[in-house]
Design an enzyme around this catalytic site. Structure first.
Site, PDB file in Angstrom:
ATOM      1  N   THR A  40      56.210 -83.213  71.215  1.00  0.00           N
ATOM      2  CA  THR A  40      56.732 -84.304  70.380  1.00  0.00           C
ATOM      3  C   THR A  40      55.834 -84.460  69.156  1.00  0.00           C
ATOM      4  O   THR A  40      55.078 -83.533  68.820  1.00  0.00           O
ATOM      5  CB  THR A  40      56.876 -85.611  71.214  1.00  0.00           C
ATOM      6  OG1 THR A  40      57.536 -86.593  70.413  1.00  0.00           O
ATOM      7  CG2 THR A  40      55.535 -86.160  71.665  1.00  0.00           C
ATOM      8  N   ASN A  41      55.930 -85.560  68.452  1.00  0.00           N
ATOM      9  CA  ASN A  41      55.125 -85.764  67.240  1.00  0.00           C
ATOM     10  C   ASN A  41      54.741 -87.232  67.131  1.00  0.00           C
ATOM     11  O   ASN A  41      55.110 -88.045  67.983  1.00  0.00           O
ATOM     12  CB  ASN A  41      55.907 -85.271  66.007  1.00  0.00           C
ATOM     13  CG  ASN A  41      57.238 -85.977  65.897  1.00  0.00           C
ATOM     14  OD1 ASN A  41      57.299 -87.180  65.675  1.00  0.00           O
ATOM     15  ND2 ASN A  41      58.329 -85.236  66.098  1.00  0.00           N
TER      16      ASN A  41
END
Ligand code: CTP
Length: 399
Positions: free
Chosen positions: A211-212
């Site tokens: 994810t980020n």
């Protein structure tokens, strides 16, 4: 920084429920948001909370039931009704709802409601059986038909100890209902805006994801700002931990593919798509069915490109992208306007401390098809949203 409640006249009606304590917090939040709050209390409410409490918070006179119809304050509360930008009744008891449905005006609050042309928002609070009673349901249906906005109640534990529907909504959620109700006739009235938010999550195995750092705050601010200008808003969100905005259709998703499917579905009937989400460009080529065990010193995960949602979402709607860059901001953003055939791009430099991930402010540049750069100062994400929506509005065909 100016918000949607700045200098707005709000009549806050408070009726006799144990949930009155939340109205104190609501009044405080409204005052902090810059609103001028006139509290009108029923007799029952004054048995739970002293009028002085509201007076201390709002710095304004509080109208109560023990008034003399011949007195100046009796005339004053009709002028409150005329001045109001919105009348909010929170909490609204079963008795108050019945009086409103019947059009009665036998106390300062119900008289204010009858005397105003401002929108009316009520937030019921009562025991579950009272809420379920056919009389209450009929009364609420009647009020909705008249255009009254009914916020809640929420399910949960009630003062009686019972579990069920009847809890007053929490003040932050009520604030969302208030700004949405005041903005119903706004310049985006009748338009549908799809907004994406948050960072997608691409599963490696049943435990791990790629994810980020996107918090989703920018997308949520856009959804709220569009709603507060009268738009029907669909928020396709991969964010977690943010409160659901009131009066917005929220579609939770996880992966880039789920976001793509949801956006393509909802954009069919939309006037604008604003992709504020940080969509993963790559996902693991396959997801391990079982948790990957630690063995070798090195582990290589094969990645496959995800579908570019903005590229895939085509139609007669306005298409807005975001470009989060750590270098060559304007050049990279201009290249994306071309490659993604966008109407507008919002470029933000993620290395700037005012526009980093998770912050409440943002500093962006807006670049349209003509590649002209409009640099905005540091603004709250809500204000940035309104500047973006001004540009979107200018691109929409006249209704
Ligand atoms: N976007 C999208 N679908 C993807 C990836 C990105 O719709 N699979 C959207 C984002 O929501 C954003 C815009 O495209 O509005 C630009 O995203 P960004 O990640 O900055 O651009 P990319 O095209 O992925 O280019 P790069 O990551 O190489 O900078």
């Amino acid at each position: 920084m100016a918000g949607p409640l700045e200098n707005k006249h709000i009549v806050l009606g408070v009726t006799g429920s144990i949930a009155c304590y939340k109205a104190v917090d609501l009044a405080s939040k409204l005052v902090q948001a810059g609103a001028l709050v006139d509290v009108v209390m029923s007799y029952g409410a004054t048995r739970f909370i002293a009028p002085l409490t509201f007076r201390a918070i709002t710095h304004r006179d509080v109208v109560t039931d023990g008034f003399d119809p011949q007195s100046e304050s009796a005339i004053e509360h009709v002028s409150l009704a005329h001045r109001a930008d919105i009348v909010v009744i929170a909490p609204a008891t079963v008795h108050c709802i019945a009086k409103l449905a019947g059009g009665l005006a036998d106390d300062p609050l119900t008289t204010t409601v009858i005397a105003t042309k401002a929108p009316l928002l009520i937030a019921p609070a009562m025991d579950a059986n009272m809420f379920d009673h056919p009389a209450t349901q009929e009364n609420l249906a009647k009020l909705r038909q008249r255009g009254v906005v009914v916020a809640g109640p929420a399910p949960g534990r009630l003062a009686s100890g019972m579990m069920g529907m009847g809890r007053l909504l929490e003040p932050p959620e009520l604030l969302g209902y208030i700004t949405a109700t005041m903005g119903k006739q706004g310049d985006l009235d009748g338009r549908t805006v799809v907004v994406s938010a948050g960072g997608t999550m691409e599963a490696i195995d049943p435990v791990r994801v790629i994810t980020n750092h996107s918090s989703g705050k920018m997308g949520y601010a856009l959804a709220e700002a569009a709603r507060d200008r009268g738009a029907n808003v669909v928020l396709v969100t991969a964010a977690s931990g943010l409160a659901e905005p009131a009066m917005v259709k929220v579609v939770p998703v996880g992966s880039a593919q789920e976001m793509c499917d949801a956006v393509l579905e909802h954009v069919k009937s939309a006037d604008a798509l604003i992709m504020a989400a940080a969509v993963a460009d790559y996902r693991p080529s396959s997801q391990a069915e079982q948790k990957i065990k630690k063995s070798e010193d090195d582990l290589t995960i094969a990645l496959t490109k995800t579908t570019d949602i903005l590229q895939a979402a085509r139609g007669s709607f306005v298409r807005v992208g975001f470009s989060a860059e750590s270098q060559d901001l304007v050049e990279n953003a201009k290249a994306k306007v071309k490659s993604k055939d966008l109407d507008l791009i919002v470029a933000n430099d993620i290395t700037d401390p005012d526009s980093g991930f998770g912050r409440d402010t943002n500093k962006v540049a807006l670049i349209g098809r003509d590649l002209q750069v409009e640099e905005l100062p540091v603004l709250s994400k809500y204000e940035v949203s309104n500047r973006i929506l001004d540009r979107v509005l200018a691109l929409l065909p006249v209704n």
